[in-house]
Design a protein around this motif. Structure first.
Motif, mmCIF file in Angstrom:
data_model
loop_
_atom_site.group_PDB
_atom_site.id
_atom_site.type_symbol
_atom_site.label_atom_id
_atom_site.label_comp_id
_atom_site.label_asym_id
_atom_site.label_seq_id
_atom_site.Cartn_x
_atom_site.Cartn_y
_atom_site.Cartn_z
ATOM 1 N N TYR A 1 1.697 2.429 0.699
ATOM 2 C CA TYR A 1 2.853 1.794 0.065
ATOM 3 C C TYR A 1 2.652 1.564 -1.426
ATOM 4 O O TYR A 1 3.616 1.459 -2.175
ATOM 5 N N ASP A 2 1.394 1.532 -1.870
ATOM 6 C CA ASP A 2 1.141 1.414 -3.325
ATOM 7 C C ASP A 2 1.633 2.663 -4.029
ATOM 8 O O ASP A 2 2.271 2.603 -5.084
ATOM 9 N N SER B 1 5.346 2.747 -4.028
ATOM 10 C CA SER B 1 5.884 1.824 -5.026
ATOM 11 C C SER B 1 5.791 2.419 -6.424
ATOM 12 O O SER B 1 6.657 2.203 -7.262
ATOM 13 N N VAL C 1 10.524 -1.518 -6.835
ATOM 14 C CA VAL C 1 10.132 -2.285 -5.642
ATOM 15 C C VAL C 1 8.614 -2.246 -5.508
ATOM 16 O O VAL C 1 8.015 -1.190 -5.641
ATOM 17 N N ASP C 2 8.009 -3.397 -5.227
ATOM 18 C CA ASP C 2 6.546 -3.382 -5.083
ATOM 19 C C ASP C 2 6.157 -2.921 -3.672
ATOM 20 O O ASP C 2 7.018 -2.694 -2.810
ATOM 21 N N ALA C 3 4.867 -2.787 -3.459
ATOM 22 C CA ALA C 3 4.354 -2.194 -2.217
ATOM 23 C C ALA C 3 4.837 -2.955 -0.983
ATOM 24 O O ALA C 3 5.242 -2.350 0.020
ATOM 25 N N ILE D 1 8.390 -2.100 -0.209
ATOM 26 C CA ILE D 1 8.544 -0.783 0.423
ATOM 27 C C ILE D 1 8.205 -0.904 1.910
ATOM 28 O O ILE D 1 8.916 -0.378 2.782
#
Lengths: 403, 179
Positions: free
Chosen positions: A322-323, A326, A332-334, A337
């Motif tokens: 997810y990093d 993102s 949107v941050d991790a 997401i």
């Protein structure tokens, strides 16, 4: 009651007048003063020296000889002391020595909110440091921002969003240099001179005798479809030959309408080095290194990179990274997401469609196979908007607006 | 500017028509400057008359180096200042005597274009400090540059510009009911 915005225009309309009879009465008094003055003059004037001299033939001849000699003498002195008529080369030459400059850009619709630039040039004339204060109206939704470029690193402070973006790549540097080159008065004049040589611009020069007044250079484009400008008026300082300001006009329905102006201040007044450092950034500001955001375009076309961004986004989501997801969707941050796809398990990417231009972005359609509660199905959507990052024309990311 | 040079040249050689032409060309502009500076239409006409009379007396030695309109507007501004000072001294005296200060005599000087905003603006102008009013009127109606206004007010150019901006801001605030 409607708010008054253009106060300047309103004040200009504030004109007064009186009746013709009163104007005539005033003029009668003026004329009377004129006639009294003329009478006084006639009563006190002595016979002119000319009349006295011409009564004596020899004195007259001598007087003529003196006048001729004086004229020749004065002409030779006059020619030497006459200041050189203005030529545009003089401004280009004078500008070579400029090391510091403050530039203000003003548009009529936002007269009270100008854009300020401060530039320091290296001795070879290349931009070295820059600061730019952008008001809110220039970046709607982004809020006012301060941008500095120093030692090849660009920092942008978005006050209202409490975000500090950092970039130190060649593309950012090139973008900043190009912006400064568009504002640099020396280059503006050089471009005009070149256009004049090519017959693309006609220059008219008005050089007033009053040295306190500016030299006015009017440059009119001869190209019918010149979108950059149709007319520019440069105001050049008579003493320094440096440009004080440039007004840009566009030809609309046969009339030249004022579009914007650039004013130049404080030529070579040293700029405090601290001006090129962002000092007001909050300690808790989110720092975003733009070099880690989005995907580099490389040799891909716009459409290819837009499609690749969406493909890699879904691959990151499928891998649970997810990093990375993102970084491809900077809004949107991790954790955001992860939450978005919490209940949607993407199994495979079926297809990434041909990106479709929309406004100044691309909408990228996609089809993925998903599993939800043990059941699989196909999910086909118009897709998100994809665009290059602000200030990073060669890095692309998802803007948002998933449809 | 060329027309003014020619008219001045003709006037210096005795042409009354040239004088008449100069008067007709600038009378309305100068009246506008005077009324806006004085806030008093009665005195404005006197000031305009004094300026033209003085111009007639000094025209022979007058040398046109810039804008004639700017020069005349500066003269109007100078005389307006004198007028205001005299008025203030007179009011100080009258106040001690408990006499009414404002003349109610009517005057046909009026706004060229009527409208509620302009009526309110006309009133708002009287609320500006004199230096700000001068900067605005001389720039927008007198056609002076900031360098010239600064010289007239004997301040740095940036101060003149600041007075101009602050004056406009204040007018905007008054008209928009912010004050």
């Amino acid at each position: 009651m409607a708010k008054v915005n253009d106060i300047r225009a309103l004040v200009k309309k504030l004109r007064y007048d009186t009746s013709l009879q009163r104007y005539d009465r005033i003029f009668d008094a003026v004329l009377q003063a004129h006639e009294q003055f003329e009478e006084q003059k006639a009563a006190t004037m002595p016979p002119t020296i000319g009349r006295i001299l011409m009564k004596n033939k020899f004195a007259g001849l001598a007087a003529v000889a003196v006048i001729l000699l004086a004229s020749v003498f004065l002409m030779s002195v006059f020619d030497k002391s006459m200041p050189t008529a203005y030529a545009i080369d003089q401004t280009i030459q004078a500008s070579h020595s400029v090391q510091y400059l403050h530039i203000r850009a003003i548009t009529p619709s936002h007269e009270d909110y100008p854009v300020d630039f401060w530039v320091e040039f290296a001795p070879d004339g290349r931009p070295k440091n820059m600061r730019l204060n952008l008001p809110d109206w220039m970046a709607p939704g982004g809020g006012p921002r301060e941008v500095v470029w120093k030692d090849g690193k660009k920092q942008e402070w978005l006050k209202e969003k409490n975000i500090l973006t950092i970039s130190d790549d060649e593309a950012s540097a090139a973008q900043v240099v190009k912006m400064i080159e568009n504002l640099d008065p020396k280059l503006a004049v050089t471009r005009l001179q070149e256009k004049q040589r090519q017959g693309l611009v006609v220059l008219e020069i008005d050089e007033p005798t009053d040295l306190a007044e500016s030299i006015v250079v009017t440059a009119t484009s001869t190209e019918e479809d010149d979108s950059s400008f149709q007319r520019k008026i440069l105001y050049v300082d008579q003493a320094t030959r440096l440009v004080n300001s440039i007004e840009v006009y566009k030809l609309i329905n046969g009339e030249y309408e004022y579009a914007k102006s650039l004013a130049y201040y404080d030529y070579n007044q040293p700029i405090d080095a601290n001006l090129f450092i962002l000092r007001d950034v909050s300690h808790d500001a989110e720092q975003v290194d733009l070099m880690t955001m989005g995907l580099g375009q490389g040799s891909h076309s716009h459409e290819e990179i837009a499609a690749e961004v969406v493909r890699q986004f879904f691959m990151a989501v499928m891998a649970g990274d997810y990093d990375k997801a993102s970084a491809l969707f900077p809004g949107v941050d991790a954790s955001g997401i992860e939450e978005m796809f919490d209940r949607i398990n993407i199994i495979r990417i079926v297809s990434i469609g041909e990106p479709i231009p929309e406004r100044n972005c691309f909408r990228v359609p996609f089809e993925v196979e998903v599993e939800e509660d043990g059941k699989t199905s196909l999910l086909k959507k118009e897709g998100p908007l994809v665009q290059h990052l602000a200030g990073q024309t060669d890095r692309w990311a998802i803007l948002g607006d998933f449809k | 500017m060329i027309e003014d040079s020619v008219l001045l040249w003709k006037y210096k050689r005795g042409s009354k028509e040239a004088l008449c032409r100069l008067y007709e060309k600038y009378r309305s502009d100068l009246l506008t400057v005077a009324v806006n500076l004085l806030g008093d239409t009665n005195s404005a006409e006197d000031v305009v008359q004094d300026v033209f009379v003085s111009f007639v007396r000094t025209a022979e030695t007058f040398r046109l180096t810039g804008s004639l309109k700017g020069y005349l507007a500066t003269c109007v501004a100078n005389r307006s200042r004198d007028c205001i000072r005299k008025r203030q001294r007179k009011w100080a005296v009258l106040a001690k005597r408990d006499e009414p200060m404002i003349s109610e005599a009517s005057n046909p000087v009026q706004l060229v274009v009527h409208g509620e905003d302009l009526e309110r603006l006309s009133l708002a102008m009287t609320q500006l400090p004199q230096p700000q009013r001068e900067a605005i009127v001389l720039f927008l109606h007198g056609g002076l540059k900031f360098r010239q206004i600064a010289k007239f007010q004997d301040v740095p150019i940036k101060t003149a510009q600041s007075r101009f901006r602050c004056g406009l801001d204040k007018l905007r605030s008054i008209l928009n009911g912010d004050r």
